[in-house]
Design a protein around this motif. Structure first.
Motif, PDB file in Angstrom:
ATOM      1  N   MET A 161      28.555  59.192  37.838  1.00 34.37           N
ATOM      2  CA  MET A 161      28.941  57.805  38.081  1.00 34.37           C
ATOM      3  C   MET A 161      30.407  57.615  37.736  1.00 34.37           C
ATOM      4  SD  MET A 161      27.369  54.231  36.542  1.00 34.37           S
ATOM      5  CE  MET A 161      28.007  54.500  34.882  1.00 34.37           C
ATOM      6  N   VAL A 162      31.115  56.885  38.575  1.00 39.08           N
ATOM      7  CA  VAL A 162      32.512  56.546  38.340  1.00 39.08           C
ATOM      8  C   VAL A 162      32.585  55.065  37.997  1.00 39.08           C
ATOM      9  CG1 VAL A 162      34.796  56.374  39.371  1.00 39.08           C
ATOM     10  CG2 VAL A 162      33.346  58.350  39.884  1.00 39.08           C
ATOM     11  N   THR A 163      33.217  54.746  36.876  1.00 38.80           N
ATOM     12  CA  THR A 163      33.360  53.368  36.430  1.00 38.80           C
ATOM     13  C   THR A 163      34.840  53.025  36.332  1.00 38.80           C
ATOM     14  OG1 THR A 163      31.302  53.512  35.158  1.00 38.80           O
ATOM     15  CG2 THR A 163      32.806  51.700  34.639  1.00 38.80           C
ATOM     16  N   LEU A 164      35.239  51.959  36.993  1.00 39.54           N
ATOM     17  CA  LEU A 164      36.626  51.500  36.981  1.00 39.54           C
ATOM     18  C   LEU A 164      36.660  50.081  36.434  1.00 39.54           C
ATOM     19  CD1 LEU A 164      37.656  52.804  40.514  1.00 39.54           C
ATOM     20  CD2 LEU A 164      38.228  53.849  38.322  1.00 39.54           C
ATOM     21  N   ARG A 165      37.521  49.864  35.448  1.00 42.55           N
ATOM     22  CA  ARG A 165      37.628  48.550  34.815  1.00 42.55           C
ATOM     23  C   ARG A 165      39.038  47.992  34.974  1.00 42.55           C
ATOM     24  NH1 ARG A 165      34.519  51.686  31.244  1.00 42.55           N
ATOM     25  NH2 ARG A 165      32.404  50.883  30.921  1.00 42.55           N
ATOM     26  N   ALA A 166      39.151  46.675  34.799  1.00 37.25           N
ATOM     27  CA  ALA A 166      40.447  46.012  34.901  1.00 37.25           C
ATOM     28  C   ALA A 166      41.385  46.550  33.829  1.00 37.25           C
ATOM     29  CB  ALA A 166      40.272  44.505  34.761  1.00 37.25           C
ATOM     30  N   ARG A 167      42.625  46.880  34.239  1.00 37.08           N
ATOM     31  CA  ARG A 167      43.607  47.442  33.315  1.00 37.08           C
ATOM     32  C   ARG A 167      44.928  46.703  33.472  1.00 37.08           C
ATOM     33  NH1 ARG A 167      40.596  50.774  29.961  1.00 37.08           N
ATOM     34  NH2 ARG A 167      39.331  52.234  31.184  1.00 37.08           N
ATOM     35  N   GLY A 168      45.775  46.832  32.452  1.00 34.84           N
ATOM     36  CA  GLY A 168      47.130  46.323  32.531  1.00 34.84           C
ATOM     37  C   GLY A 168      47.272  44.918  31.983  1.00 34.84           C
ATOM     38  N   ALA A 169      48.393  44.683  31.284  1.00 41.40           N
ATOM     39  CA  ALA A 169      48.628  43.365  30.694  1.00 41.40           C
ATOM     40  C   ALA A 169      49.085  42.343  31.714  1.00 41.40           C
ATOM     41  CB  ALA A 169      49.672  43.487  29.572  1.00 41.40           C
ATOM     42  N   ALA A 170      49.662  42.810  32.834  1.00 41.22           N
ATOM     43  CA  ALA A 170      50.194  41.866  33.835  1.00 41.22           C
ATOM     44  C   ALA A 170      49.100  41.026  34.463  1.00 41.22           C
ATOM     45  CB  ALA A 170      50.962  42.631  34.913  1.00 41.22           C
ATOM     46  N   ARG A 171      47.871  41.508  34.437  1.00 46.75           N
ATOM     47  CA  ARG A 171      46.788  40.765  35.083  1.00 46.75           C
ATOM     48  C   ARG A 171      46.513  39.438  34.387  1.00 46.75           C
ATOM     49  NH1 ARG A 171      43.856  44.189  31.588  1.00 46.75           N
ATOM     50  NH2 ARG A 171      41.926  43.278  30.755  1.00 46.75           N
ATOM     51  N   PHE A 172      46.861  39.330  33.105  1.00 48.34           N
ATOM     52  CA  PHE A 172      46.576  38.097  32.372  1.00 48.34           C
ATOM     53  C   PHE A 172      47.459  36.934  32.842  1.00 48.34           C
ATOM     54  CE2 PHE A 172      45.089  41.358  29.339  1.00 48.34           C
ATOM     55  CZ  PHE A 172      43.776  40.929  29.201  1.00 48.34           C
ATOM     56  N   ALA A 220      48.367  36.403  36.039  1.00 53.27           N
ATOM     57  CA  ALA A 220      47.672  35.883  37.219  1.00 53.27           C
ATOM     58  C   ALA A 220      46.392  35.166  36.827  1.00 53.27           C
ATOM     59  CB  ALA A 220      47.373  37.025  38.191  1.00 53.27           C
ATOM     60  N   ALA A 221      45.696  35.688  35.816  1.00 51.57           N
ATOM     61  CA  ALA A 221      44.463  35.038  35.368  1.00 51.57           C
ATOM     62  C   ALA A 221      44.756  33.666  34.762  1.00 51.57           C
ATOM     63  CB  ALA A 221      43.754  35.929  34.357  1.00 51.57           C
ATOM     64  N   ALA A 222      45.881  33.538  34.041  1.00 50.22           N
ATOM     65  CA  ALA A 222      46.235  32.241  33.462  1.00 50.22           C
ATOM     66  C   ALA A 222      46.516  31.212  34.556  1.00 50.22           C
ATOM     67  CB  ALA A 222      47.460  32.398  32.552  1.00 50.22           C
ATOM     68  N   PHE A 223      47.216  31.648  35.612  1.00 48.46           N
ATOM     69  CA  PHE A 223      47.475  30.731  36.727  1.00 48.46           C
ATOM     70  C   PHE A 223      46.177  30.309  37.399  1.00 48.46           C
ATOM     71  CE2 PHE A 223      48.013  30.233  41.318  1.00 48.46           C
ATOM     72  CZ  PHE A 223      48.886  29.149  41.347  1.00 48.46           C
ATOM     73  N   LEU A 224      45.267  31.262  37.628  1.00 45.65           N
ATOM     74  CA  LEU A 224      43.980  30.923  38.241  1.00 45.65           C
ATOM     75  C   LEU A 224      43.167  30.010  37.336  1.00 45.65           C
ATOM     76  CD1 LEU A 224      42.735  34.237  39.925  1.00 45.65           C
ATOM     77  CD2 LEU A 224      43.267  32.069  41.040  1.00 45.65           C
ATOM     78  N   GLY A 272      36.611  27.630  45.343  1.00 47.87           N
ATOM     79  CA  GLY A 272      36.467  27.738  43.898  1.00 47.87           C
ATOM     80  C   GLY A 272      35.682  28.967  43.480  1.00 47.87           C
ATOM     81  N   ILE A 273      34.627  29.286  44.231  1.00 45.58           N
ATOM     82  CA  ILE A 273      33.840  30.482  43.911  1.00 45.58           C
ATOM     83  C   ILE A 273      34.690  31.737  44.080  1.00 45.58           C
ATOM     84  CG2 ILE A 273      31.866  31.879  44.638  1.00 45.58           C
ATOM     85  CD1 ILE A 273      30.429  29.277  45.332  1.00 45.58           C
ATOM     86  N   ALA A 274      35.504  31.782  45.164  1.00 47.32           N
ATOM     87  CA  ALA A 274      36.387  32.932  45.370  1.00 47.32           C
ATOM     88  C   ALA A 274      37.410  33.044  44.244  1.00 47.32           C
ATOM     89  CB  ALA A 274      37.090  32.804  46.720  1.00 47.32           C
ATOM     90  N   ALA A 275      37.962  31.903  43.809  1.00 47.79           N
ATOM     91  CA  ALA A 275      38.936  31.922  42.716  1.00 47.79           C
ATOM     92  C   ALA A 275      38.287  32.362  41.407  1.00 47.79           C
ATOM     93  CB  ALA A 275      39.569  30.546  42.565  1.00 47.79           C
ATOM     94  N   MET A 276      37.062  31.906  41.146  1.00 40.75           N
ATOM     95  CA  MET A 276      36.371  32.317  39.932  1.00 40.75           C
ATOM     96  C   MET A 276      36.072  33.812  39.950  1.00 40.75           C
ATOM     97  SD  MET A 276      33.710  29.292  38.796  1.00 40.75           S
ATOM     98  CE  MET A 276      33.101  28.898  40.441  1.00 40.75           C
ATOM     99  N   THR A 277      35.682  34.325  41.128  1.00 40.69           N
ATOM    100  CA  THR A 277      35.415  35.759  41.239  1.00 40.69           C
ATOM    101  C   THR A 277      36.668  36.565  40.936  1.00 40.69           C
ATOM    102  OG1 THR A 277      33.723  35.317  42.918  1.00 40.69           O
ATOM    103  CG2 THR A 277      34.568  37.563  42.773  1.00 40.69           C
ATOM    104  N   GLU A 278      37.805  36.138  41.497  1.00 45.23           N
ATOM    105  CA  GLU A 278      39.062  36.836  41.229  1.00 45.23           C
ATOM    106  C   GLU A 278      39.465  36.688  39.766  1.00 45.23           C
ATOM    107  OE1 GLU A 278      42.541  39.063  42.021  1.00 45.23           O
ATOM    108  OE2 GLU A 278      40.578  38.867  42.980  1.00 45.23           O
ATOM    109  N   PHE A 279      39.216  35.519  39.173  1.00 46.50           N
ATOM    110  CA  PHE A 279      39.538  35.297  37.759  1.00 46.50           C
ATOM    111  C   PHE A 279      38.765  36.275  36.866  1.00 46.50           C
ATOM    112  CE2 PHE A 279      38.455  33.234  33.710  1.00 46.50           C
ATOM    113  CZ  PHE A 279      39.714  32.965  33.208  1.00 46.50           C
ATOM    114  N   PHE A 280      37.462  36.394  37.105  1.00 49.32           N
ATOM    115  CA  PHE A 280      36.670  37.321  36.290  1.00 49.32           C
ATOM    116  C   PHE A 280      37.022  38.778  36.603  1.00 49.32           C
ATOM    117  CE2 PHE A 280      33.787  33.574  36.009  1.00 49.32           C
ATOM    118  CZ  PHE A 280      33.778  33.472  34.627  1.00 49.32           C
TER     119      PHE A 280
END
Length: 400
Positions: free
Chosen positions: A1-12, A14-18, A79-87
């Protein structure tokens, strides 16, 4: 199994804006629901809307309610699309499991979970796109598996997935041309008795009907406005625009019904022909085909373009966007994000027409191209080492 998780500080960032946007989204969602609930309550009880003395007629209330329902549906989906991208940015996780004779992809986005399964015999290869996303090419489409993790993790994933699925490292598309044309294309026999490849006739008939109906509607509107402009001269410019639009739509309808562009295959070349009714004229003759990335500055996705080239031996020496190279090529098709159709079409045309086919979209081909560009810049006396590195990094960033 290959597991990929969110990485990098820059993503926060974009998450704050969302997160801020979602606060406004929640306020708009709540106000729209409150307004709809009050409207329904007022209609059922016969009282005024809200606390005001104004009573609206039933017709305007229903029209306003219908518009508000449509707006609320679109707003909710957004809103659902934005929430999905936020998470996805905060705690996203993609699990790629080779089990049950196929590939199972699980996307975890906070409370949102999706699961997709792909049979083993439908998978062709795993690749990393120019934008760095991990995708899988199936028989009919390209599916994005993940944009999470570091680029090194995504680049290591294809090898692990091929091992778990028992797939060969050799691309079957490169080993042999497909036995059939991709969806949306078909091979015909022309009135001259020659083989040619054209877009699907059924799709063109549908397009012709749609264009015909649009032309009929534009002509009817133009006639009504022209009649009204006899009493109101101020409507004359609008009437002229409608007439011109109707003429354009009629021309499009006639072209879709009576004309087409076709690619004649055979005899070591591929020839582009324009056919209208019984008349036919050769436009361009190619001795090779090339699949390349055609980047658009206004687009955040890869565009895969299949071109016919008249001098395949000289194509690597000139980029496709240069004026010199543009005179020696014609665009066959271009598809956003999905290279399966142009790659299969190019392989089919190359085999049927006995011409060369160069795929410049693979990671190996792009790396070789960057090496050639770097060597040429370093040999140039006009640029110093710093400028060479700057130009190379800029070009790599555009490819990525």
């Amino acid at each position: 199994m290959v597991t990929l998780r969110a990485r990098g500080a820059a993503r926060f960032f974009a998450a704050a804006f969302l997160g801020l946007w979602l606060c406004g989204w929640a306020a708009g969602e709540g106000f729209a629901i409150w307004l709809l609930a009050n409207g329904v309550s007022a209609m059922m009880s016969g009282t005024a809307l809200g606390s005001g003395p104004i009573r609206l007629q039933t017709g305007p209330v229903i029209a306003m309610g219908g518009f508000l329902l449509l707006w609320l549906a679109i707003w909710t989906l957004g809103g659902i699309a934005a929430m999905t991208e936020f998470f996805r940015l905060i705690c996203g996780e993609d699990r790629l499991l080779a089990e049950g004779g196929g590939l199972t992809v699980v996307h975890l986005r906070g409370p949102f979970h999706t699961r997709h399964e792909y049979p083993r015999d439908s998978l062709r290869r795993f690749v990393i796109t120019g934008r760095g996303a991990l995708v899988v090419e199936t028989r009919s489409q390209t599916v994005e598996l993940s944009r999470l993790g570091t680029r090194e993790e995504r680049e290591a994933a294809p090898k692990a997935l091929r091992r778990d699925l028992g797939m060969s490292d050799v691309d079957p598309a490169a080993a042999a041309a497909p036995a059939a044309l991709p969806k949306g294309w078909e091979e015909i026999i022309t009135p001259e008795g020659e083989r040619a490849v054209v877009p699907d006739h059924s799709m063109r008939r549908v397009q012709a009907r749609i264009a015909g109906l649009a032309a009929l509607g534009a002509a009817s509107a133009a006639a009504a406005v022209i009649q009204e402009s006899l009493r109101k001269p101020g409507l004359l410019p609008f009437a002229i625009q409608l007439v011109l639009g109707a003429i354009v739509l009629v021309c499009v309808t006639v072209w879709l019904a009576r004309g087409r562009m076709e690619w004649r295959i055979g005899s070591g070349r591929v020839t582009l022909r324009r056919r209208f009714g019984p008349g036919v004229r050769d436009i361009f003759e190619a001795q090779g085909l090339e699949l390349a990335l055609a980047h658009d500055r206004s687009d955040n996705y890869d565009t895969f373009a299949l071109d016919a080239v008249s001098d395949p031996a000289g194509t690597p020496s000139a980029p496709p966007s240069s004026p010199r190279a543009a005179k020696k090529r014609k665009r066959i098709t271009a598809v956003v994000r999905d290279p399966v159709v142009p790659r299969q079409l190019g392989a089919y045309l190359a085999k049927a027409g006995n011409v060369t086919f160069l795929d410049r979209t693979t990671l190996e081909a792009r790396a070789a191209e960057m090496t050639v560009v770097k060597d040429r810049l370093e040999k140039s006396a006009r640029l110093g080492p710093f400028k060479v590195r700057l130009v190379v990094k800029t070009k790599e960033r555009k490819q990525a």
